[in-house]
Enzyme design. Structure first.
Site, PDB file in Angstrom:
ATOM      1  N   GLU A   1      20.596 -14.745  43.755  1.00 28.99           N
ATOM      2  CA  GLU A   1      20.948 -14.353  42.398  1.00 28.99           C
ATOM      3  C   GLU A   1      21.947 -15.292  41.748  1.00 28.99           C
ATOM      4  OE1 GLU A   1      20.916 -12.408  44.994  1.00 28.99           O
ATOM      5  OE2 GLU A   1      19.575 -10.711  44.592  1.00 28.99           O
TER       6      GLU A   1
ATOM      7  N   GLU B   1      21.048 -12.566  57.363  1.00 36.36           N
ATOM      8  CA  GLU B   1      20.579 -11.368  56.680  1.00 36.36           C
ATOM      9  C   GLU B   1      19.173 -10.975  57.133  1.00 36.36           C
ATOM     10  OE1 GLU B   1      20.856 -11.955  52.497  1.00 36.36           O
ATOM     11  OE2 GLU B   1      23.038 -12.008  52.464  1.00 36.36           O
TER      12      GLU B   1
ATOM     13  N   ASP C   1      17.361 -50.044  18.461  1.00 30.97           N
ATOM     14  CA  ASP C   1      17.358 -49.553  19.834  1.00 30.97           C
ATOM     15  C   ASP C   1      16.760 -48.155  19.962  1.00 30.97           C
ATOM     16  OD1 ASP C   1      18.696 -51.838  20.771  1.00 30.97           O
ATOM     17  OD2 ASP C   1      20.636 -50.996  20.224  1.00 30.97           O
TER      18      ASP C   1
ATOM     19  N   THR D   1      30.115 -10.943  47.374  1.00 29.62           N
ATOM     20  CA  THR D   1      30.940 -11.896  48.114  1.00 29.62           C
ATOM     21  C   THR D   1      30.413 -13.326  48.038  1.00 29.62           C
ATOM     22  OG1 THR D   1      29.701 -11.528  50.177  1.00 29.62           O
ATOM     23  CG2 THR D   1      31.563 -10.071  49.732  1.00 29.62           C
TER      24      THR D   1
ATOM     25  N   ASP E   1      23.066 -49.609  20.308  1.00 33.79           N
ATOM     26  CA  ASP E   1      23.892 -49.189  19.185  1.00 33.79           C
ATOM     27  C   ASP E   1      23.170 -49.295  17.850  1.00 33.79           C
ATOM     28  OD1 ASP E   1      23.769 -51.904  19.050  1.00 33.79           O
ATOM     29  OD2 ASP E   1      25.929 -52.254  19.156  1.00 33.79           O
TER      30      ASP E   1
ATOM     31  N   VAL F   1      14.846  -9.053  48.400  1.00 31.45           N
ATOM     32  CA  VAL F   1      16.103  -9.136  47.641  1.00 31.45           C
ATOM     33  C   VAL F   1      17.119  -9.988  48.387  1.00 31.45           C
ATOM     34  CG1 VAL F   1      18.065  -7.802  46.782  1.00 31.45           C
ATOM     35  CG2 VAL F   1      15.735  -6.958  46.452  1.00 31.45           C
ATOM     36  N   ALA F   2      17.120  -9.903  49.723  1.00 32.72           N
ATOM     37  CA  ALA F   2      18.074 -10.690  50.517  1.00 32.72           C
ATOM     38  C   ALA F   2      17.822 -12.184  50.375  1.00 32.72           C
ATOM     39  CB  ALA F   2      17.979 -10.275  51.982  1.00 32.72           C
TER      40      ALA F   2
ATOM     41  N   ASP G   1      22.981 -53.267  26.333  1.00 32.23           N
ATOM     42  CA  ASP G   1      23.191 -54.259  25.283  1.00 32.23           C
ATOM     43  C   ASP G   1      24.439 -55.055  25.638  1.00 32.23           C
ATOM     44  OD1 ASP G   1      22.869 -55.673  23.000  1.00 32.23           O
ATOM     45  OD2 ASP G   1      23.266 -54.030  21.623  1.00 32.23           O
TER      46      ASP G   1
END
Length: 924
Positions: A295, A717, A652, A747, A648, A290-291, A337
């Site tokens: 997340e 950790e 194209d 945090t 355009d 988990v560390a 173009d």
């Protein structure tokens, strides 16, 4: 032609539009008087409605499930499951909520952007004029069928592919061909030996009639038209993943391997070395996994991309897929173009030559009189014109308002862009650009083979023939040259002077027109006057040079591309000289420019085209076909380049879809192009593309920054668990699982999100484009994250932990499970928790710069990060001081002198990283 079982001819079957007109009408079972209403209704059931059919998109549930099953989302699912296994059910629910909100956010962003540019079905005009039951009427354009006879006049958009029956017109076919100059079409200009799109007795769906009027028989509708063929080609295949999407998958695999590997490694270490039970070892292994699961990584990436989308929208670019923002940032080649992208898509008269000399229209400090030679020249241009300016220059609209787009009233009008440019130039000389239509006695229309047009006009009491056209077509018909009030014969010296001017201006990419006039003698009747009789023996008035001027902001944007290592290739349907002139004027090909004509490009094999594109020099592909643009995009991608293709026109669309990032024009572009593209430029501005590339690079940079930030926290950790295991429990656990989760979801997340809003570093657009194969995570990043930021943080945090224990009377190996030492241990783990939070602050500030010194960026320029740090401190204070939170997270308020030791930690971490970045800069 095939027949159905009922004996009806299948009108959807293909015909040859270039065959003899009588045979074509017979094959279509039609006539010059059109179809009957009943026959048209029957045919509609066979051919289907005259509309473009879109490829069905994926369902909403598939798009949403794709977000829920993203690799990083899968990691979050694992984190939620592990949190539930560890007994933290509320935390597991919170992670699931994060997954759902993130998926919904990304899903809504993509769907909303797609719907905002979804307009392909509306591209065809809603109504069309058609002859039914031998009467002209209006019908829904969807109801047109092969065999219908349509009427197209000035300002109308053509609703289907059709063969001319009568009349002549100028057609704006730029949507299909990319050619900015209107194309003349007439019934007597057919040629069965040319490509279909170049036939001058055909009109095509989606093009517009600039001047004139024609009747034509429809031979193809809907997806059978040239426009439909291109639309079908543009829908082949799907979009590949962006470079970032591919890299994120690799990051997810790396994170999973690291997290699971550390967790599994802890089980034998905890059981054999630390003497833990198997159940406790499994519990701690889950804590390690988990560390290491970030997340906040997935929502942070999504937010960074969404911020890029919003930023581009404010700059004038609409992005259909949020991942495309990052793709723009990795662009190494822009295929652009010319007309409307590099230029204003507005013809402008620049110079005029007469016997009096050269007049520069861009510097008219003292405009010449209307009776001067330039005045006579521009007066003839007004007479020999079918265009109309909206109103006299300086006149106010009836309601007193200004046009919304800021266009001046005298700049608007109806007709051929070249003729409108001539009228605007005449107005600059004080010549009224409006003439009375009743003074037009006859007209010899512009013909492609003759390359000139003439009008017979009543000017006062005199009838005058005015001629304009290509200089090489007008000169041979001139015997005199205007010289004051009395024309004089053309001399060889005059011809040499004129030819030198023409050669010089043509080499600069100017479009040239010669104008001449011939007053008719009273004995010459206008009714039986032939073209040859009218034009022969004319008096040359002068030469006019025109250009579609480049946008003023484009040269600077091109220079920024060059400094960013981005190669520019111009792919246009215009003439080679014109394209070269514009390219060089905006600094493209500053160190040399190659020009490759359309015929040469079409004749190249794939190997030859690959060789032509292999270098880094800049190229102009002139007179390019849709297939050539598609091949160029494919060849560049095969060589490992990341290609942005602008366009355009409907022509194209295939190349826009093939390219890594297709960029369509919003104002002048067709809806077919917008549908095929990933990004639409609302302002049609090349400079916006460069801004988008910078935004994309910024997004990628920010993704790397918060990856460094998140990875850096894995070390402080993980090290406590390793210290506990490697000392066989002699050093107690410096951190609990709940405290780890408080760091990861409490945090850490908000500052990580704030890093996604970080502004661009000063040198961002001076870096070379990254290779397609470059990983989002590199060895230097890992060394910085795990070694410098994480390593320094781990040493500082473990030092605080051990200092707190020793100060409370702890000795190595002492039991901290009960008594006073247990309270000391709780205070020590709290200091570990607070120490990691303090180091996070220093890491967040340091991560704002990848190589640059933070002093150059500014310490307070990211206000969201400052608020994130404030939230981080407040959250940590709540966890440590509020009794219910103390019970959940196992914290206790440390002594004041210990809290003061936290103050220098952010500066130590940031300072060490500054030294590391300085070393990187000095050892490049």
């Amino acid at each position: 032609m095939s027949e159905t079982a009922s004996g009806e001819t299948d009108h959807a079957a293909p015909v040859d539009p270039l065959e003899a007109l009588d045979r074509l009408l017979r094959d279509l079972r039609s006539a010059r008087t059109g179809l009957s209403t009943r026959d048209a209704q029957r045919r509609l059931g066979l051919s289907g409605p005259n509309e473009l059919v879109r490829r069905s998109s994926e369902g909403w549930w598939r798009a949403l499930s794709r977000q829920l099953l993203h690799p990083l989302a899968l990691l979050l699912w694992v984190a939620a499951a592990l949190a539930a296994l560890s007994g933290s059910v509320p935390l597991a629910i919170a992670i699931v909520v994060v997954i759902g909100l993130n998926a919904a956010f990304a899903f809504v962003q993509e769907r909303h952007a797609e719907q905002a540019v979804e307009a392909l079905a509306a591209y065809l005009p809603q109504r069309a004029r058609v002859i039914r039951d031998e009467n002209e009427t209006e019908v829904d354009a969807r109801e047109l069928v092969p065999g219908d006879v349509i009427v197209v006049s000035e300002g109308d958009r053509v609703s289907a592919d059709a063969r001319l029956l009568d009349g002549s017109a100028q057609i704006d076919a730029s949507a299909l061909t990319g050619e900015s100059t209107p194309v003349p079409v007439s019934t007597d200009s057919g040629d069965s030996h040319v490509p279909l799109i170049l036939a001058r007795d055909l009109v095509f769906s989606g093009t517009t009639c600039v001047t004139g009027e024609v009747t034509a028989v429809v031979y193809a509708t809907g997806m059978s038209t040239e426009l439909g063929r291109i639309a079908a080609l543009s829908q082949r295949g799907g979009h590949e993943e962006s470079p970032l999407e591919k890299q994120v998958r690799r990051v997810a695999r790396l994170i999973a391997i690291v997290a699971v590997g550390l967790g599994l490694a802890f089980i034998p270490l905890g059981t054999l070395l630390a003497g833990l039970s198997l159940a406790d070892s499994l519990n701690f292994a889950i804590g390690l996994i988990v560390a290491n699961v970030p997340e906040g990584l997935l929502p942070t990436i999504t937010l960074a991309l969404a911020v890029g989308v919003r930023l581009l929208a404010r700059q004038g670019a609409l992005v259909k897929r949020i991942s495309a923002v990052e793709t723009l940032g990795s662009t190494s080649v822009i295929c652009t173009d010319k007309t409307g992208t590099l230029t204003r898509n507005r013809m402008t008269v620049t110079q005029a030559w007469t016997h009096e000399g050269v007049l520069d229209f861009q510097d008219l400090s003292m405009p010449p009189a209307a009776t001067s030679a330039p005045g006579q020249l521009m007066t003839a241009a007004v007479w020999c014109s079918n265009a109309e300016l909206a109103q006299p220059p300086g006149a106010k609209p009836p309601d007193g308002t200004k046009p919304e787009d800021g266009t001046k009233p005298e700049d608007t009008g109806i007709g051929d862009p070249t003729e409108l440019a001539l009228l605007r130039a005449a107005a600059k000389l004080g010549i009224d650009p409006h003439r009375s239509k009743k003074d037009r006695l006859a007209q010899f229309h512009f013909a492609p083979d003759l390359r000139r047009m003439s009008t017979v006009d009543r000017v006062g009491n005199t009838v005058v023939v005015h001629t304009k056209g290509a200089p090489e077509e007008v000169f041979p018909r001139c015997t005199h040259i205007a010289d004051g009030t009395t024309p004089r014969p053309l001399t060889d010296e005059d011809r040499a002077t004129i030819e030198a001017v023409v050669d010089d201006w043509a080499a600069r990419g100017r479009r040239l027109l010669a104008l001449a006039e011939r007053p008719l003698a009273p004995s010459e009747a206008t009714e039986n006057l032939t073209r040859g009789q009218a034009e022969q023996g004319s008096t040359l008035l002068g030469i006019i040079a025109m250009i579609d001027p480049p946008r003023p902001e484009v040269p600077d944007a091109v220079d920024r591309c060059h400094s960013a290592g981005i190669r520019l290739i111009v792919v246009t349907g215009d003439h080679a000289l014109t394209a070269r002139g514009i390219a060089e004027s905006v600094h493209i090909g500053k160190n040399g420019l190659r020009v490759i004509g359309g015929d040469k490009a079409d004749a190249m094999s794939d190997r030859e085209l690959d060789a032509a594109l292999a270098g880094d020099d800049e190229i102009v592909f002139a007179r390019s076909s849709p297939e050539t643009k598609l091949r160029i995009a494919d060849a560049l991608e095969q060589s490992g380049r990341i290609v942005a293709m602008t366009g355009d026109g409907a022509n194209d669309a295939p190349a826009l879809r093939q390219a890594d990032i297709g960029v369509a024009m919003g104002r002048s572009g067709t809806d077919v192009a917008r549908e095929a593209a990933v990004m639409v430029l609302v302002d049609d501005n090349f400079a916006t593309i460069v801004g988008a590339i910078e935004a994309g690079r910024r997004v990628y940079d920010n993704v790397r920054k918060f990856i460094v930030y998140i990875f850096a926290h894995a070390t402080p950790e993980v090290v406590p668990f390793l210290a506990y295991a490697l000392t066989s429990g002699g050093i107690p656990l410096p951190l609990t699982i709940m405290q780890i989760l408080a760091i990861d979801l409490g945090t850490e997340t908000v500052p990580a999100l704030a890093l996604g809003r970080e502004k661009a570093e000063p040198d961002l657009m001076r870096r070379r484009p990254r290779p397609r194969s470059q990983s989002v995570i590199e060895g230097v990043m890992l060394a910085r994250a795990w070694g410098v930021l994480g390593g320094v943080s781990a040493v500082l945090v473990m030092g605080l932990f051990l200092l707190t224990l020793v100060d409370g009377g702890w000795t190595f190996g002492a039991d901290v499970g009960s008594g006073e030492l247990h309270d000391t241990w709780r205070q020590a783990t709290t200091m570990t928790f607070l120490g990691i939070v303090a180091c996070q602050i220093g890491t967040a500030m340091a991560a704002r710069a990848s190589r640059t010194s933070l002093a150059r960026i500014g310490f307070t320029t990211n206000r969201m990060l400052l608020w994130g740090i404030a939230f981080e401190i407040l959250f940590a204070a709540v966890v440590v001081t509020i009794p219910p939170f103390q019970a959940v997270f196992g914290t206790e308020v440390p002594d004041l002198w210990l809290l003061t030791l936290l103050i220098p930690l952010p500066f130590i971490v940031w300072g060490c990283d500054e030294i590391f970045r300085w070393w990187l800069r000095t050892h490049d």
